[in-house]
Design an enzyme around this catalytic site. Structure first.
Site, short mmCIF file in Angstrom:
data_model
loop_
_atom_site.label_atom_id
_atom_site.label_comp_id
_atom_site.label_asym_id
_atom_site.label_seq_id
_atom_site.Cartn_x
_atom_site.Cartn_y
_atom_site.Cartn_z
CD GLU A 134 -0.66 -0.48 3.73
OE1 GLU A 134 -1.30 -1.89 3.51
OE2 GLU A 134 -0.56 0.04 4.85
CE LYS A 136 6.81 5.21 5.11
NZ LYS A 136 7.56 6.76 4.91
CG ASP A 138 5.58 12.71 3.18
OD1 ASP A 138 6.08 12.34 4.02
OD2 ASP A 138 6.02 12.91 2.26
CE1 TYR A 252 -8.57 -8.02 16.32
CE2 TYR A 252 -10.29 -8.63 17.30
CZ TYR A 252 -9.41 -8.40 16.62
OH TYR A 252 -9.33 -10.23 15.99
CE LYS A 357 11.76 7.34 4.14
NZ LYS A 357 11.21 8.07 4.39
CB CYS A 451 18.12 45.71 -19.61
SG CYS A 451 18.57 45.07 -21.34
CB CYS A 454 20.36 46.84 -24.81
SG CYS A 454 19.14 47.24 -23.89
CB CYS A 469 14.86 45.42 -21.37
SG CYS A 469 15.53 46.80 -22.99
CB CYS A 474 17.59 45.20 -25.80
SG CYS A 474 18.01 44.18 -24.43
#
Ligand SMILES: NC(=O)c1ccc[n+]([C@@H]2O[C@H](COP(=O)([O-])OP(=O)(O)OC[C@H]3O[C@@H](n4cnc5c(N)ncnc54)[C@H](O)[C@@H]3O)[C@@H](O)[C@H]2O)c1
Ligand SMILES: [Zn+2]
Length: 714
Positions: A134, A136, A138, A252, A357, A451, A454, A469, A474
């Site tokens: 199943e 894991k 997180d 239980y 993991k 810039c 340029c 710019c 440019c």
């Protein structure tokens, strides 16, 4: 007081950084290593503010395991390997678990699993084991007790023996029923365990709120879940949208008084489960499901033998990004509960379960410098240069840090240690910086006033985060515009590409977009790597691009806010490109999906002399500026005024062909589901768009076949 605590933290932080740099920590440093692990566990579990990435903590932990394995005499009962890491905060009363609540053993590759399976077969004497696998989850572990069907207690894992009583907060988690019909199985009291998680969406929302309030982002949904669970005000907990997966029954009592400890005490003689209500792990998950809990249902798989396990965990890792919640691996459990009893547990983990993991996605590294890059719209983007780190399967050494605001928000400085994350195919991001690890004289990141290419002055519009710019000449912008122009989604000039644009520009062979159509092939043929064949290819690709449909040219011009869909809408509204010169902003806003901002930008573009000059040049060079699919020309206008959107995989038509058919018949394409949409054509595996469309009455939801039929009727 505060002062000495700061001092202690400082020492611990320094020790952590120092040890992280050591590849093989020598045995003489073992106590220091244990202290460092304890300090980081405290930050992680109690303060909920980890200093290092999980993978780094795991690396240190493995080094300790290794040193202890080589020197078994040195193991102390309080070593981090001998107990469950999480401590107890002082904010909640402490209660004892009915049965100890342990951690899991970790594995990182197939070999680890094969070893574990061999041990399991030795312990049980079986030739082949049956396992339940199943996800894991997180999040943060919890233990719940139900008596006479009612939830009476919720507890954190704590140190494994005792946990924090967080019952009131647990009651706020909607996927945990306050009443569950255990009595129908003859169960009077039951202790069950699982994980509290925060979905990816809820986590995103949470961090957005943190940012709005100027608070630091949390590193991951796991920290967010465990932090939320420990809040003092239960109403606040309710707002966090926590969820729960339950995956274990530890104890239980039946209404006839029989008691069953599914997990024995460590070192205790095994009690066989034979006459138990529960005899397999998968059966337990089913019982929990039947009682109204979310337990791994679709997410679980029972398999025989470790080869099947290895195959399944690898397959599942591929699905990781499609899940709405984070998982950091898979858990493999011996399915037969009697065998679980036989195998027993250590003080740290059960021997019958193993965590596999997945590849780590977060790592810390150092931000060394920042480069400022100028894009085709003149936007200046800061890009952080990092010490290279390997995460999520690739090496990352530079990351966009977006804009000035972002730098402030994440509190970034040159020399900072930063936590970075790379999830699946997603572009790597900086999650946070660590001010504690900042060198004494770390420099601020200065955003340039001019810039970087340029040197003209940068501007920022009100309400915008980006500096630009605005010099259209440019060089950086000119080059980026050309790269965009030839790109696959724009004019699609095959074999041109970014590298050639840059090369030709640097050599003075190409200076602007019209220049693409007047290349000096003689000069190019003298360059290294340009044989006759590649020149012929390039030449014919350029020639062919002159016939590209109008919407591609409009997109290729790189008008701000005009993406591919908008380009199509605009192209469809005219017979030829220059008609756009006569459209007002209001005209443009009449078009499907075009708002004020987009209309303004298009208007501005077509009322700029330089741009018109460019278009005239392209026309003179033989580019196609007419809309060949224009409804006026084909005479087919049968879908006029109707809007379409496709979702899912079509079985008969290619998506692009189906879209072209809509446009050829005078219909329009829209990019999203809204009340402006008339037809949603649904293919296989349609997702959120379909769900959204179902909520809007006016949208007609049709199949691919129905779509074809509509066209055929015309
Ligand atoms: N960054 C740091 O400084 C720092 C410090 C301490 C711990 N950590 C991280 O925490 C981890 C250790 O924490 P841990 O002891 O909780 O171990 P773990 O999270 O690696 O594994 C054990 C936990 O997995 C959870 N789990 C999720 N799905 C499960 C399932 N289907 N079945 C059973 N259990 C399931 C349970 O809560 C269980 O307690 C380390 O791997 C490390 O990455 C990080
Ligand atoms: Zn510039």
């Amino acid at each position: 007081m505060a002062h000495s605590a700061d001092k202690a933290a400082e020492i611990n932080i320094a020790a952590t950084t120092a040890l992280l740099k050591v590849k093989n920590i020598p045995f003489e440093d073992i106590e220091r290593l244990r202290d460092v692990l304890r300090y980081n566990e405290y930050r992680y579990y109690i303060l909920n503010d980890p200093l290092i990435a999980d993978a780094e903590y795991d690396g240190l932990y493995k080094q300790l395991q290794h040193l202890e394995a080589e020197n078994p005499g040195s193991i102390t009962p309080d070593s981090p390997t001998q107990r469950v890491g999480q401590g107890l905060s002082k904010d909640f009363p402490t209660v004892q678990h009915l049965v100890p609540m342990l951690s899991l053993e970790n594995s990182y590759n197939a070999d680890d699993l094969v070893d574990w399976d061999r041990k399991a077969r030795e312990l049980t004497g079986l030739e082949i084991m049956t396992y339940c696998i199943e996800p894991k989850f997180d999040g943060a572990s919890i233990s719940l007790i139900y008596e006479n069907d009612l939830l009476v207690r919720g507890v954190t894992r704590g140190d494994g023996v005792e946990g924090e009583d967080i019952t009131t907060n647990i009651r706020q988690v909607r996927s945990i029923p306050l009443r569950a019909p255990f009595s129908q199985y003859g169960i009077q009291q039951i202790e069950i365990r699982g994980e509290i998680i925060m979905s990816k969406a809820a986590f995103q929302k949470y961090n957005d709120q943190q940012a709005e309030q100027g608070l630091a982002a949390l590193a991951n949904p796991r920290n967010a879940a465990s932090g939320s669970l420990r809040m003092k005000d239960p109403r606040e907990v309710a707002k966090r949208n926590l969820e729960a997966f339950l995956y274990h029954v530890s104890f239980y009592t039946m209404t006839d008084g029989r008691q069953f400890a599914v997990d024995g005490q460590p070192g205790e003689e095994p009690v066989h489960n034979k006459q138990h209500l529960l005899d397999t792990h998968s059966g337990t998950l089913q019982l929990l499901w039947n009682c109204g809990f979310r337990s791994p249902q679709k997410e679980r798989q029972v398999v025989k033998g470790i080869d099947e396990v290895i195959k399944h965990v690898h397959d599942f890792e591929e699905l990781r990004d499609t899940l709405p919640y984070e998982i950091d691996g898979m858990v493999i459990k011996v399915n037969d509960l009697a065998l679980q009893d036989d195998m027993g547990m250590t003080t740290h983990h059960p021997r019958w379960a193993m965590a596999f993991k997945f590849k780590a996605r977060q790592a810390t590294t150092v931000l060394r410098s920042v480069e400022f890059q100028v894009g085709r719209t003149g936007a200046v983007t800061p890009v952080a240069k990092l010490d290279p780190v390997f995460i999520g399967g690739v090496t990352v050494s530079s990351i966009s840090i977006h804009n000035e605001e972002y730098i402030k928000e994440k509190d970034l400085h040159l020399g900072d240690t930063v936590l970075i994350e790379r999830a699946g195919d997603v572009i790597p991001q900086i999650v946070k910086s660590f001010p504690e690890l900042r060198p004494a004289h770390a420099h601020n990141i200065h955003f340039p006033k001019n810039c970087p290419v340029c040197n003209s002055e940068l501007f920022k519009e009100a309400e915008e985060a980006v500096w630009r710019c605005i010099n259209l000449e440019c060089p950086a912008q000119v080059v980026e515009r050309m790269i965009h122009f030839v790109s696959k989604d724009a004019m699609d000039i095959k074999s041109f590409g970014e590298a050639n644009v840059r090369k030709f520009y640097e050599l003075g062979l190409l200076k602007d977009i019209p220049g693409i159509y007047t290349l000096d092939f003689d000069a190019i043929s003298k360059l290294e790597g340009f044989g006759k064949k590649s020149i012929d290819n390039l030449r014919s690709a350029i020639e062919a691009s002159k016939q590209q449909p109008l919407h591609r040219l409009i997109y290729a011009l790189g008008i701000r806010f005009v993406g591919e869909t908008t380009a199509k809408t605009v192209a469809n509204a005219v017979h030829e490109l220059f008609e756009l010169e006569n459209k007002t902003e209001e005209d443009l806003q009449q078009l499907e999906d075009i708002g004020v901002k987009v209309a303004q930008s298009i208007y501005k573009f077509f009322h700029n002399e330089q741009n018109i000059h460019l278009l005239k040049q392209l026309e003179a060079l033989g580019l196609q500026l007419k809309n060949q699919k224009s409804t006026a020309q084909t005479g087919k206008d049968t879908l006029h005024g109707q809007t379409f959107l496709f979702t899912g995989t079509l079985a008969q038509l290619k998506r692009s062909d189906a879209e072209a058919m809509v446009e050829a018949n005078g219909g329009k394409l829209v990019s999203g589901v809204s009340s402006k949409l008339n037809f949603l054509v649904v293919g296989e595996d349609a997702g959120s768009k379909l769900e959204k469309a179902k909520k809007i009455n006016t949208i007609k939801i049709i199949t691919e076949q129905q779509f074809i039929d509509i066209l055929a009727q015309q």
